[in-house]
Design a protein around this motif. Structure first.
Motif, PDB file in Angstrom:
ATOM      1  N   GLU A  57      -9.962  -4.855  -1.446  1.00 48.81           N
ATOM      2  CA  GLU A  57     -10.196  -4.184  -0.165  1.00 48.81           C
ATOM      3  C   GLU A  57     -11.524  -3.444  -0.167  1.00 48.81           C
ATOM      4  O   GLU A  57     -12.284  -3.521   0.776  1.00 48.81           O
ATOM      5  CB  GLU A  57      -9.061  -3.186   0.149  1.00 48.81           C
ATOM      6  CG  GLU A  57      -7.886  -3.783   0.849  1.00 48.81           C
ATOM      7  CD  GLU A  57      -6.975  -4.558  -0.092  1.00 48.81           C
ATOM      8  OE1 GLU A  57      -7.212  -4.507  -1.325  1.00 48.81           O
ATOM      9  OE2 GLU A  57      -6.051  -5.215   0.388  1.00 48.81           O
ATOM     10  N   TRP A 181      -4.801   5.074  -1.826  1.00 50.10           N
ATOM     11  CA  TRP A 181      -4.437   4.783  -0.432  1.00 50.10           C
ATOM     12  C   TRP A 181      -4.122   3.320  -0.213  1.00 50.10           C
ATOM     13  O   TRP A 181      -3.390   2.973   0.705  1.00 50.10           O
ATOM     14  CB  TRP A 181      -5.467   5.297   0.559  1.00 50.10           C
ATOM     15  CG  TRP A 181      -6.792   4.610   0.581  1.00 50.10           C
ATOM     16  CD1 TRP A 181      -7.926   5.001  -0.039  1.00 50.10           C
ATOM     17  CD2 TRP A 181      -7.130   3.420   1.281  1.00 50.10           C
ATOM     18  NE1 TRP A 181      -8.947   4.129   0.213  1.00 50.10           N
ATOM     19  CE2 TRP A 181      -8.495   3.145   1.021  1.00 50.10           C
ATOM     20  CE3 TRP A 181      -6.421   2.529   2.107  1.00 50.10           C
ATOM     21  CZ2 TRP A 181      -9.152   2.046   1.533  1.00 50.10           C
ATOM     22  CZ3 TRP A 181      -7.089   1.431   2.627  1.00 50.10           C
ATOM     23  CH2 TRP A 181      -8.439   1.196   2.331  1.00 50.10           C
ATOM     24  N   ILE A 182      -4.664   2.463  -1.072  1.00 43.94           N
ATOM     25  CA  ILE A 182      -4.324   1.038  -0.927  1.00 43.94           C
ATOM     26  C   ILE A 182      -2.830   0.868  -1.188  1.00 43.94           C
ATOM     27  O   ILE A 182      -2.118   0.183  -0.451  1.00 43.94           O
ATOM     28  CB  ILE A 182      -5.133   0.179  -1.925  1.00 43.94           C
ATOM     29  CG1 ILE A 182      -6.615   0.159  -1.552  1.00 43.94           C
ATOM     30  CG2 ILE A 182      -4.589  -1.242  -1.983  1.00 43.94           C
ATOM     31  CD1 ILE A 182      -6.910  -0.507  -0.233  1.00 43.94           C
ATOM     32  N   GLU A 185      -0.656   2.044   1.635  1.00 39.85           N
ATOM     33  CA  GLU A 185      -0.862   1.472   2.949  1.00 39.85           C
ATOM     34  C   GLU A 185       0.304   0.607   3.406  1.00 39.85           C
ATOM     35  O   GLU A 185       0.636   0.567   4.590  1.00 39.85           O
ATOM     36  CB  GLU A 185      -2.140   0.642   2.957  1.00 39.85           C
ATOM     37  CG  GLU A 185      -2.675   0.390   4.338  1.00 39.85           C
ATOM     38  CD  GLU A 185      -3.937  -0.455   4.333  1.00 39.85           C
ATOM     39  OE1 GLU A 185      -4.824  -0.161   5.119  1.00 39.85           O
ATOM     40  OE2 GLU A 185      -4.034  -1.392   3.524  1.00 39.85           O
ATOM     41  N   GLU A 186       0.929  -0.083   2.496  1.00 39.75           N
ATOM     42  CA  GLU A 186       1.992  -1.006   2.928  1.00 39.75           C
ATOM     43  C   GLU A 186       3.386  -0.491   2.605  1.00 39.75           C
ATOM     44  O   GLU A 186       3.571   0.155   1.595  1.00 39.75           O
ATOM     45  CB  GLU A 186       1.778  -2.360   2.262  1.00 39.75           C
ATOM     46  CG  GLU A 186       0.658  -3.093   2.967  1.00 39.75           C
ATOM     47  CD  GLU A 186       0.565  -4.558   2.535  1.00 39.75           C
ATOM     48  OE1 GLU A 186       1.333  -4.956   1.645  1.00 39.75           O
ATOM     49  OE2 GLU A 186      -0.284  -5.258   3.081  1.00 39.75           O
TER      50      GLU A 186
ATOM     51  N   ARG B  82      -4.814 -10.772   4.656  1.00 41.12           N
ATOM     52  CA  ARG B  82      -4.687  -9.345   4.918  1.00 41.12           C
ATOM     53  C   ARG B  82      -6.001  -8.730   5.412  1.00 41.12           C
ATOM     54  O   ARG B  82      -6.022  -7.921   6.337  1.00 41.12           O
ATOM     55  CB  ARG B  82      -4.239  -8.673   3.619  1.00 41.12           C
ATOM     56  CG  ARG B  82      -3.719  -7.295   3.838  1.00 41.12           C
ATOM     57  CD  ARG B  82      -3.130  -6.767   2.560  1.00 41.12           C
ATOM     58  NE  ARG B  82      -3.496  -5.384   2.414  1.00 41.12           N
ATOM     59  CZ  ARG B  82      -3.186  -4.657   1.359  1.00 41.12           C
ATOM     60  NH1 ARG B  82      -2.530  -5.208   0.354  1.00 41.12           N
ATOM     61  NH2 ARG B  82      -3.524  -3.405   1.314  1.00 41.12           N
ATOM     62  N   GLN B  83      -7.084  -9.158   4.776  1.00 42.56           N
ATOM     63  CA  GLN B  83      -8.380  -8.595   5.133  1.00 42.56           C
ATOM     64  C   GLN B  83      -8.788  -8.986   6.553  1.00 42.56           C
ATOM     65  O   GLN B  83      -9.292  -8.169   7.320  1.00 42.56           O
ATOM     66  CB  GLN B  83      -9.414  -9.074   4.110  1.00 42.56           C
ATOM     67  CG  GLN B  83     -10.750  -8.380   4.212  1.00 42.56           C
ATOM     68  CD  GLN B  83     -10.625  -6.873   4.088  1.00 42.56           C
ATOM     69  OE1 GLN B  83      -9.749  -6.374   3.386  1.00 42.56           O
ATOM     70  NE2 GLN B  83     -11.472  -6.153   4.789  1.00 42.56           N
ATOM     71  N   ARG B  86      -6.830  -7.041   9.012  1.00 42.32           N
ATOM     72  CA  ARG B  86      -7.354  -5.680   9.130  1.00 42.32           C
ATOM     73  C   ARG B  86      -8.510  -5.635  10.112  1.00 42.32           C
ATOM     74  O   ARG B  86      -8.611  -4.752  10.951  1.00 42.32           O
ATOM     75  CB  ARG B  86      -7.873  -5.240   7.753  1.00 42.32           C
ATOM     76  CG  ARG B  86      -6.990  -4.228   7.065  1.00 42.32           C
ATOM     77  CD  ARG B  86      -7.639  -3.806   5.791  1.00 42.32           C
ATOM     78  NE  ARG B  86      -8.339  -2.546   5.934  1.00 42.32           N
ATOM     79  CZ  ARG B  86      -9.341  -2.175   5.157  1.00 42.32           C
ATOM     80  NH1 ARG B  86      -9.760  -2.967   4.201  1.00 42.32           N
ATOM     81  NH2 ARG B  86      -9.899  -1.014   5.317  1.00 42.32           N
TER      82      ARG B  86
END
Lengths: 186, 100
Positions: A57, A181-182, A185-186, B82-83, B86
């Motif tokens: 991410e 936080w990753i 997040e889910e 997922r990205q 987002r």
């Protein structure tokens, strides 16, 4: 008219193992303002931070933010945008490619990545307006007007400095430690 | 061309690995050509191969939506990882794109 593939100069990457906390590491890139260099720029910045073991991410966020800033410099700063001809060939939308360089400076310090993307293009008349989501000075390019909004969303901090006729500098930073936080997040 | 395919009354657009400004004009132009040639109603963007997208991708989707919305057309996104999800959500475009 030919589009010159940018001559990319990479200088001074040192302290390869600057750890998350302490050491300082800096790099600078300078390349031609042509659209084929957009992917080069974002991949280079991603590679620069790769030794910090960033999450997917984090890497994607950084790449998107760099891509937005560099694309802005190329198409708005230097007005080099491209279209496709009848036979699918990439060609500049104008007959001449405006010469210009985009400069990226990255500093890793204290676990924070600072990215500075600057150009010496035409600058921004009204920065607040430019930063509004969906605002674009070139609706005909069918872009979304989300460039700055994305940079704000994907980085922790964003600062824009510009002078019409002189160029624009975008500074952004991101703390390279988002594991917590990753996970949440889910 | 493989990237643009007609399935029933949908135009399927298979997006490349990286969707940025460099690729955007080509995708938009190709999709528009197909939209004019074939009288399709909906557009489906296939993100199967896509690992990177920036706001240029949002521009592509918005542009196509504007062209077909007035005829009752809808825009879909499939295989978005997922990205990509987002990006679609943060941009707010998930209001007009149906993510399947």
């Amino acid at each position: 008219m030919t589009v010159k593939q940018g001559s990319a100069a990479v200088c001074g990457k040192r302290n390869r193992d600057a750890a998350k906390g302490g050491e300082r590491n800096e790099m600078e890139l300078c390349f031609d303002a042509v659209s084929s260099n957009e992917s080069f720029a974002r991949v280079a910045v991603a590679a620069f931070v790769s030794h910090l073991d960033p999450t997917l991410e984090e890497l994607a966020d950084i790449k998107t933010a760099v891509s937005e800033a560099v694309t802005n410099a190329i198409i708005h700063g230097y007005e080099n945008f491209y279209g496709y001809g009848r036979h699918g060939e990439l060609r500049p939308a104008y007959l001449t490619v405006h010469p210009g360089k985009v400069r990226i400076r990255c500093v890793l310090e204290g676990g924070v990545l600072h990215i500075e993307v600057s150009d010496r293009g035409k600058g921004i008349e009204d920065i607040d307006r430019a930063m509004e989501p969906l605002f674009t000075t070139r609706p005909e390019l069918e872009r979304s007007g989300m460039g700055f909004a994305f940079m704000e969303a994907f980085m922790d901090d964003l600062e824009v400095e510009s002078e019409p006729g002189r160029g624009t500098t975008v500074r952004m930073s991101k703390k390279m430690d988002a594991g917590a936080w990753i996970d949440s997040e889910e | 061309m493989e990237e643009f395919q007609i399935v029933d009354n949908c135009l399927m657009v298979r997006l490349p690995e990286e969707v940025d400004h460099h690729k955007a004009a080509y995708i938009s132009a190709g999709a528009d050509r197909m939209l004019l040639q074939e009288q399709v109603q909906h557009v489906v963007f296939d993100f199967e191969d896509t690992r990177f997208m920036d706001s240029s991708g949002i521009g592509i989707i918005m542009g196509r939506y504007k062209k077909i919305a007035c005829f009752g057309g809808r825009v879909f996104a499939i295989h978005a990882d997922r990205q990509i999800r987002r990006i679609l959500t943060i941009s707010g475009i998930s209001k007009i794109v149906e993510i399947v």
